[in-house]
Design a protein around this motif. Structure first.
Motif, PDB file in Angstrom:
ATOM      1  N   ILE A   1     -45.019 -24.093  36.436  1.00 21.29           N
ATOM      2  CA  ILE A   1     -44.471 -25.353  36.709  1.00 21.29           C
ATOM      3  C   ILE A   1     -43.222 -25.682  38.090  1.00 21.29           C
ATOM      4  N   ARG A   2     -42.451 -25.332  37.939  1.00 16.64           N
ATOM      5  CA  ARG A   2     -41.279 -25.923  38.661  1.00 16.64           C
ATOM      6  C   ARG A   2     -42.036 -25.707  39.919  1.00 16.64           C
ATOM      7  N   GLN A   3     -42.960 -24.427  39.880  1.00 19.54           N
ATOM      8  CA  GLN A   3     -42.864 -23.864  41.361  1.00 19.54           C
ATOM      9  C   GLN A   3     -44.485 -25.055  41.803  1.00 19.54           C
ATOM     10  N   ILE A   4     -44.483 -25.738  41.167  1.00 22.71           N
ATOM     11  CA  ILE A   4     -45.671 -27.177  41.725  1.00 22.71           C
ATOM     12  C   ILE A   4     -44.830 -28.089  42.123  1.00 22.71           C
ATOM     13  N   PRO A   5     -45.412 -28.602  43.073  1.00 20.50           N
ATOM     14  CA  PRO A   5     -43.889 -29.495  43.961  1.00 20.50           C
ATOM     15  C   PRO A   5     -43.837 -31.842  43.001  1.00 20.50           C
ATOM     16  N   GLU A   6     -44.996 -31.318  42.288  1.00 21.71           N
ATOM     17  CA  GLU A   6     -44.787 -33.097  42.000  1.00 21.71           C
ATOM     18  C   GLU A   6     -44.498 -33.034  40.416  1.00 21.71           C
ATOM     19  N   PHE A   7     -43.810 -31.806  39.659  1.00 22.08           N
ATOM     20  CA  PHE A   7     -43.098 -31.430  38.244  1.00 22.08           C
ATOM     21  C   PHE A   7     -41.906 -30.869  38.323  1.00 22.08           C
ATOM     22  N   LYS A   8     -41.275 -30.607  39.569  1.00 27.76           N
ATOM     23  CA  LYS A   8     -40.162 -29.941  40.191  1.00 27.76           C
ATOM     24  C   LYS A   8     -39.112 -30.821  39.066  1.00 27.76           C
ATOM     25  N   GLU A   9     -39.254 -31.953  38.766  1.00 25.65           N
ATOM     26  CA  GLU A   9     -38.116 -32.879  37.898  1.00 25.65           C
ATOM     27  C   GLU A   9     -38.879 -33.254  36.677  1.00 25.65           C
ATOM     28  N   LEU A  10     -40.047 -32.677  35.943  1.00 26.37           N
ATOM     29  CA  LEU A  10     -40.433 -33.051  34.917  1.00 26.37           C
ATOM     30  C   LEU A  10     -39.722 -32.739  33.918  1.00 26.37           C
ATOM     31  N   PRO A  11     -39.348 -33.447  33.190  1.00 26.45           N
ATOM     32  CA  PRO A  11     -38.439 -32.882  31.692  1.00 26.45           C
ATOM     33  C   PRO A  11     -38.990 -31.952  30.529  1.00 26.45           C
ATOM     34  N   ILE A  12     -38.452 -30.879  30.537  1.00 27.37           N
ATOM     35  CA  ILE A  12     -39.344 -29.365  30.082  1.00 27.37           C
ATOM     36  C   ILE A  12     -38.198 -29.192  28.768  1.00 27.37           C
ATOM     37  N   ILE A  13     -38.379 -29.407  27.605  1.00 25.33           N
ATOM     38  CA  ILE A  13     -37.235 -28.668  26.837  1.00 25.33           C
ATOM     39  C   ILE A  13     -38.373 -27.942  25.695  1.00 25.33           C
ATOM     40  N   ALA A  14     -37.252 -27.206  25.932  1.00 27.22           N
ATOM     41  CA  ALA A  14     -37.786 -25.211  25.379  1.00 27.22           C
ATOM     42  C   ALA A  14     -37.391 -25.301  24.143  1.00 27.22           C
ATOM     43  N   LEU A  15     -38.324 -25.534  22.994  1.00 27.28           N
ATOM     44  CA  LEU A  15     -38.260 -24.266  22.144  1.00 27.28           C
ATOM     45  C   LEU A  15     -37.989 -23.186  21.191  1.00 27.28           C
ATOM     46  N   THR A  16     -36.872 -23.026  20.859  1.00 24.64           N
ATOM     47  CA  THR A  16     -37.348 -20.949  20.524  1.00 24.64           C
ATOM     48  C   THR A  16     -37.153 -21.023  18.858  1.00 24.64           C
ATOM     49  N   ALA A  17     -37.555 -20.217  18.147  1.00 25.68           N
ATOM     50  CA  ALA A  17     -36.945 -20.086  16.610  1.00 25.68           C
ATOM     51  C   ALA A  17     -35.607 -19.140  17.144  1.00 25.68           C
ATOM     52  N   LYS A  18     -35.219 -18.413  17.949  1.00 22.35           N
ATOM     53  CA  LYS A  18     -34.187 -17.412  18.052  1.00 22.35           C
ATOM     54  C   LYS A  18     -33.343 -18.277  18.241  1.00 22.35           C
ATOM     55  N   ALA A  19     -32.328 -18.122  18.024  1.00 17.87           N
ATOM     56  CA  ALA A  19     -30.618 -18.789  18.229  1.00 17.87           C
ATOM     57  C   ALA A  19     -29.731 -17.165  18.934  1.00 17.87           C
ATOM     58  N   MET A  20     -30.499 -16.308  19.382  1.00 18.99           N
ATOM     59  CA  MET A  20     -29.728 -15.425  20.115  1.00 18.99           C
ATOM     60  C   MET A  20     -28.493 -15.638  21.315  1.00 18.99           C
ATOM     61  N   LYS A  21     -27.736 -14.847  21.486  1.00 25.33           N
ATOM     62  CA  LYS A  21     -27.026 -15.023  22.410  1.00 25.33           C
ATOM     63  C   LYS A  21     -27.727 -14.578  23.672  1.00 25.33           C
ATOM     64  N   GLY A  22     -27.666 -16.512  25.016  1.00 26.94           N
ATOM     65  CA  GLY A  22     -27.691 -16.057  26.105  1.00 26.94           C
ATOM     66  C   GLY A  22     -29.280 -16.834  26.241  1.00 26.94           C
ATOM     67  N   ASP A  23     -30.193 -17.107  24.885  1.00 21.96           N
ATOM     68  CA  ASP A  23     -30.865 -17.643  25.159  1.00 21.96           C
ATOM     69  C   ASP A  23     -30.908 -18.625  25.907  1.00 21.96           C
ATOM     70  N   ARG A  24     -29.655 -19.551  26.167  1.00 14.40           N
ATOM     71  CA  ARG A  24     -30.737 -21.337  26.529  1.00 14.40           C
ATOM     72  C   ARG A  24     -29.828 -21.425  27.341  1.00 14.40           C
ATOM     73  N   GLU A  25     -29.084 -19.697  27.574  1.00 13.85           N
ATOM     74  CA  GLU A  25     -28.844 -19.547  29.501  1.00 13.85           C
ATOM     75  C   GLU A  25     -29.873 -19.491  29.622  1.00 13.85           C
ATOM     76  N   LEU A  26     -30.989 -18.605  29.289  1.00 14.68           N
ATOM     77  CA  LEU A  26     -32.202 -18.253  29.778  1.00 14.68           C
ATOM     78  C   LEU A  26     -33.080 -19.038  29.997  1.00 14.68           C
ATOM     79  N   CYS A  27     -32.804 -19.853  29.145  1.00 16.72           N
ATOM     80  CA  CYS A  27     -33.762 -21.300  29.446  1.00 16.72           C
ATOM     81  C   CYS A  27     -33.477 -21.623  30.139  1.00 16.72           C
ATOM     82  N   LEU A  28     -32.564 -22.400  30.632  1.00 18.37           N
ATOM     83  CA  LEU A  28     -32.000 -23.245  31.718  1.00 18.37           C
ATOM     84  C   LEU A  28     -32.061 -22.588  32.744  1.00 18.37           C
TER      85      LEU A  28
END
Length: 219
Positions: free
Chosen positions: A165-192
């Motif tokens: 999605i971020r490769q599509i120019p018009e969606f560079k700034e589109l808010p994307i909220i990631a939802l994951t069932a795993k709260a593993m170390k590094g998940d947040r970092e990988l999402c961002l």
């Protein structure tokens, strides 16, 4: 209250130096995320967060929200402008009603649960059951204003879909909220790193999710 882009030292060193004084061990720290941290620094921050009271924020309203909470200030005692801004984030549908939200999840039960919450607040939900469908729907509906992205999906997971999605120019700034069932170390970092704007774990706290969406849709 500090920025995460300090000129003389990184934010992790600042917090560690601050904690050398035992009296500072439990002083709450609100960090303004003005700069993307390196994976190494972010990993160290995640470790620090396990033993320190640290909240990261991205907007002026979130700064107000967290500092008000930590200072035990009652919202009704704040100046009218600040009070109204906080009330909008936590209670008002003004920022989210009639907005188009794309919900991407391979489990139809999760889509149904999120749709129930969002439609109750007058949002228009467009569902997608996989990453490829999500990209196609976005290209056909450029008026979508925010995306809720499940991470654990087969074939094309949420990380890969978000990067595409971020490769599509018009969606560079589109808010994307990631939802994951795993709260593993590094998940947040990988999402961002993949391009997500924010991150929330399942099971989703509806009040937290709505406040997060109000923040990202507050234009």
């Amino acid at each position: 209250m500090l920025d995460n882009d300090l000129p003389e030292m990184n934010v992790v060193r600042f917090v560690r130096d601050m904690h050398k004084n035992p009296n500072n061990k439990y002083v709450p720290i609100v960090i303004n995320r003005s700069k993307k941290l390196s994976p190494e620094i972010q990993s160290e921050m995640d470790e620090l967060s396990k033993t320190a009271v640290i909240k990261e924020v991205k907007t002026h309203v979130q700064i107000m929200d967290e500092t008000t909470l930590f200072l035990h200030r009652k919202a009704e005692n704040l100046p009218s402008g600040s009070r109204e801004a906080l009330e909008k984030v936590h209670k008002s549908d003004e920022m989210i009603e009639y907005k188009n939200v794309l919900v991407v999840d391979d489990d139809i039960r999760n889509i149904f649960a999120l749709t129930t919450i969002l439609e109750r607040h007058h949002m228009k939900v467009i569902p997608a059951e996989n990453g490829q469908d999500a990209i196609s729907i976005l290209e056909q509906n450029p008026n979508i204003e925010i995306v809720l992205m499940d991470i654990m999906m087969p074939v094309m997971d949420g990380y890969e879909t978000t990067r595409a999605i971020r490769q599509i120019p018009e969606f560079k700034e589109l808010p994307i909220i990631a939802l994951t069932a795993k709260a593993m170390k590094g998940d947040r970092e990988l999402c961002l790193e993949a391009g997500a704007s924010d991150y929330i774990t399942k099971p989703v706290n509806s009040a937290h999710l709505l406040a997060m969406m109000r923040t990202w849709l507050d234009k």
